[in-house]
Design a protein around this motif. Structure first.
Motif, PDB file in Angstrom:
ATOM      1  N   UNK A  80       0.816  -1.222   0.000  1.00  0.00           N
ATOM      2  CA  UNK A  80       0.000   0.000   0.000  1.00  0.00           C
ATOM      3  C   UNK A  80       0.845   1.266   0.000  1.00  0.00           C
ATOM      4  N   UNK A  81       2.071   1.199   0.480  1.00  0.00           N
ATOM      5  CA  UNK A  81       2.914   2.392   0.459  1.00  0.00           C
ATOM      6  C   UNK A  81       3.305   2.759  -0.972  1.00  0.00           C
ATOM      7  N   UNK A  82       3.308   1.754  -1.861  1.00  0.00           N
ATOM      8  CA  UNK A  82       3.519   2.053  -3.274  1.00  0.00           C
ATOM      9  C   UNK A  82       2.326   2.840  -3.814  1.00  0.00           C
ATOM     10  N   UNK A  83       1.128   2.407  -3.440  1.00  0.00           N
ATOM     11  CA  UNK A  83      -0.078   3.123  -3.859  1.00  0.00           C
ATOM     12  C   UNK A  83      -0.079   4.534  -3.275  1.00  0.00           C
ATOM     13  N   UNK A  84       0.307   4.647  -2.004  1.00  0.00           N
ATOM     14  CA  UNK A  84       0.368   5.953  -1.341  1.00  0.00           C
ATOM     15  C   UNK A  84       1.346   6.877  -2.061  1.00  0.00           C
ATOM     16  N   UNK A  85       2.497   6.356  -2.419  1.00  0.00           N
ATOM     17  CA  UNK A  85       3.513   7.157  -3.102  1.00  0.00           C
ATOM     18  C   UNK A  85       3.023   7.659  -4.453  1.00  0.00           C
ATOM     19  N   UNK A  86       2.151   6.896  -5.095  1.00  0.00           N
ATOM     20  CA  UNK A  86       1.647   7.275  -6.406  1.00  0.00           C
ATOM     21  C   UNK A  86       0.493   8.262  -6.373  1.00  0.00           C
ATOM     22  N   UNK A  87      -0.007   8.574  -5.200  1.00  0.00           N
ATOM     23  CA  UNK A  87      -1.139   9.498  -5.074  1.00  0.00           C
ATOM     24  C   UNK A  87      -0.653  10.942  -5.044  1.00  0.00           C
ATOM     25  N   UNK A  88      -1.537  11.841  -5.478  1.00  0.00           N
ATOM     26  CA  UNK A  88      -1.286  13.264  -5.249  1.00  0.00           C
ATOM     27  C   UNK A  88      -1.421  13.480  -3.746  1.00  0.00           C
ATOM     28  N   UNK A  89      -0.400  14.061  -3.141  1.00  0.00           N
ATOM     29  CA  UNK A  89      -0.379  14.174  -1.688  1.00  0.00           C
ATOM     30  C   UNK A  89      -0.481  15.633  -1.238  1.00  0.00           C
ATOM     31  N   UNK A  90      -1.107  15.828  -0.095  1.00  0.00           N
ATOM     32  CA  UNK A  90      -1.276  17.182   0.430  1.00  0.00           C
ATOM     33  C   UNK A  90      -0.002  17.675   1.111  1.00  0.00           C
ATOM     34  N   UNK A  91       0.037  18.979   1.406  1.00  0.00           N
ATOM     35  CA  UNK A  91       1.150  19.481   2.218  1.00  0.00           C
ATOM     36  C   UNK A  91       1.209  18.706   3.545  1.00  0.00           C
ATOM     37  N   UNK A  92       2.364  18.556   4.070  1.00  0.00           N
ATOM     38  CA  UNK A  92       2.634  17.850   5.340  1.00  0.00           C
ATOM     39  C   UNK A  92       2.598  16.328   5.219  1.00  0.00           C
ATOM     40  N   UNK A 144      -6.591  11.585   9.525  1.00  0.00           N
ATOM     41  CA  UNK A 144      -7.871  12.054   8.982  1.00  0.00           C
ATOM     42  C   UNK A 144      -7.666  13.200   8.004  1.00  0.00           C
ATOM     43  N   UNK A 145      -6.789  14.124   8.364  1.00  0.00           N
ATOM     44  CA  UNK A 145      -6.437  15.228   7.452  1.00  0.00           C
ATOM     45  C   UNK A 145      -5.871  14.670   6.151  1.00  0.00           C
ATOM     46  N   UNK A 146      -4.917  13.738   6.253  1.00  0.00           N
ATOM     47  CA  UNK A 146      -4.317  13.147   5.054  1.00  0.00           C
ATOM     48  C   UNK A 146      -5.362  12.427   4.211  1.00  0.00           C
ATOM     49  N   UNK A 147      -6.228  11.663   4.863  1.00  0.00           N
ATOM     50  CA  UNK A 147      -7.268  10.909   4.160  1.00  0.00           C
ATOM     51  C   UNK A 147      -8.182  11.871   3.407  1.00  0.00           C
ATOM     52  N   UNK A 148      -8.637  12.917   4.067  1.00  0.00           N
ATOM     53  CA  UNK A 148      -9.534  13.896   3.445  1.00  0.00           C
ATOM     54  C   UNK A 148      -8.845  14.587   2.263  1.00  0.00           C
ATOM     55  N   UNK A 149      -7.626  15.020   2.482  1.00  0.00           N
ATOM     56  CA  UNK A 149      -6.907  15.721   1.424  1.00  0.00           C
ATOM     57  C   UNK A 149      -6.625  14.801   0.226  1.00  0.00           C
ATOM     58  N   UNK A 150      -6.284  13.551   0.497  1.00  0.00           N
ATOM     59  CA  UNK A 150      -6.054  12.592  -0.587  1.00  0.00           C
ATOM     60  C   UNK A 150      -7.334  12.393  -1.401  1.00  0.00           C
ATOM     61  N   UNK A 151      -8.471  12.345  -0.717  1.00  0.00           N
ATOM     62  CA  UNK A 151      -9.741  12.216  -1.428  1.00  0.00           C
ATOM     63  C   UNK A 151      -9.971  13.412  -2.352  1.00  0.00           C
ATOM     64  N   UNK A 152      -9.647  14.587  -1.880  1.00  0.00           N
ATOM     65  CA  UNK A 152      -9.849  15.795  -2.693  1.00  0.00           C
ATOM     66  C   UNK A 152      -8.873  15.867  -3.862  1.00  0.00           C
ATOM     67  N   UNK A 153      -7.652  15.406  -3.646  1.00  0.00           N
ATOM     68  CA  UNK A 153      -6.597  15.561  -4.650  1.00  0.00           C
ATOM     69  C   UNK A 153      -6.527  14.438  -5.677  1.00  0.00           C
ATOM     70  N   UNK A 154      -7.188  13.343  -5.426  1.00  0.00           N
ATOM     71  CA  UNK A 154      -7.078  12.195  -6.338  1.00  0.00           C
ATOM     72  C   UNK A 154      -8.447  11.800  -6.912  1.00  0.00           C
TER      73      UNK A 154
END
Length: 166
Positions: free
Chosen positions: A39-51, A156-166
């Motif tokens: 899953x960290x490969x999938x995470x790395x491939x996502x558009x990620x938020x600041x922080x 939760x912040x990361x999850x929300x931001x990932x949803x918005x960015x991807x």
């Protein structure tokens, strides 16, 4: 059995109980990690938020948090307080562990971003309730769960931001 033998037996029982309390959350985390392997490969491939931290941070932080959870549950279990209060606190603890187990599966394995966000909001509430319940039984146990609550807030912040960015 003499007094020293009884004390040694009591210490062994406490040690074994501490080990069990540490193994339970670590096993939950380990099993979740196995299920979401890669899953960290999938995470790395996502558009990620600041922080957003690098992927290697997650297993390190979660391991520390699972150890703190285990220590907190041990303090509650051995507090000598009302057995029913302890039972209720540990049931809540078990429920939040179960919810925790499924969050990364929803987000990373199943790619259900918004469902995972709702799930982590549920987890946050359960962690807060567990922290409050543990605190009533053992103040140090409650304090040990504060980093967990902070990390789940951040997740939760990361999850929300990932949803918005991807």
């Amino acid at each position: 059995m003499n007094r020293i033998g009884q004390e040694v037996d009591a210490l062994k029982k406490k040690r074994n109980l501490l080990i069990l309390c540490l193994v339970i959350p670590l096993a939950v985390g380990g099993l979740s990690s196995l299920v979401t392997q890669g899953s960290m490969d999938a995470y790395s491939g996502m558009n990620q938020p600041p922080l957003a931290p690098p992927g290697w941070v997650f297993p390190v932080v979660w391991t520390v948090l699972f150890i703190l959870m285990g220590m907190a549950s041990y303090l509650v279990l051995t507090s000598g307080k009302d057995r029913e209060d302890i039972r209720q606190a540990l049931r809540l603890y078990g429920l939040q562990l179960a919810v925790n187990f499924f969050w990364s599966i929803l987000l990373f394995k199943l790619s259900l971003c918004w469902a995972a966000f709702v799930w982590i909001v549920l987890l946050w509430g359960l962690v807060l309730l567990t922290l409050l319940r543990f605190s009533r039984i053992s103040k140090p146990a409650g304090w040990l769960l504060i980093p967990y609550l902070v990390w789940v807030t951040f997740a939760g912040y990361l999850n929300f931001a990932i949803c918005l960015l991807n």
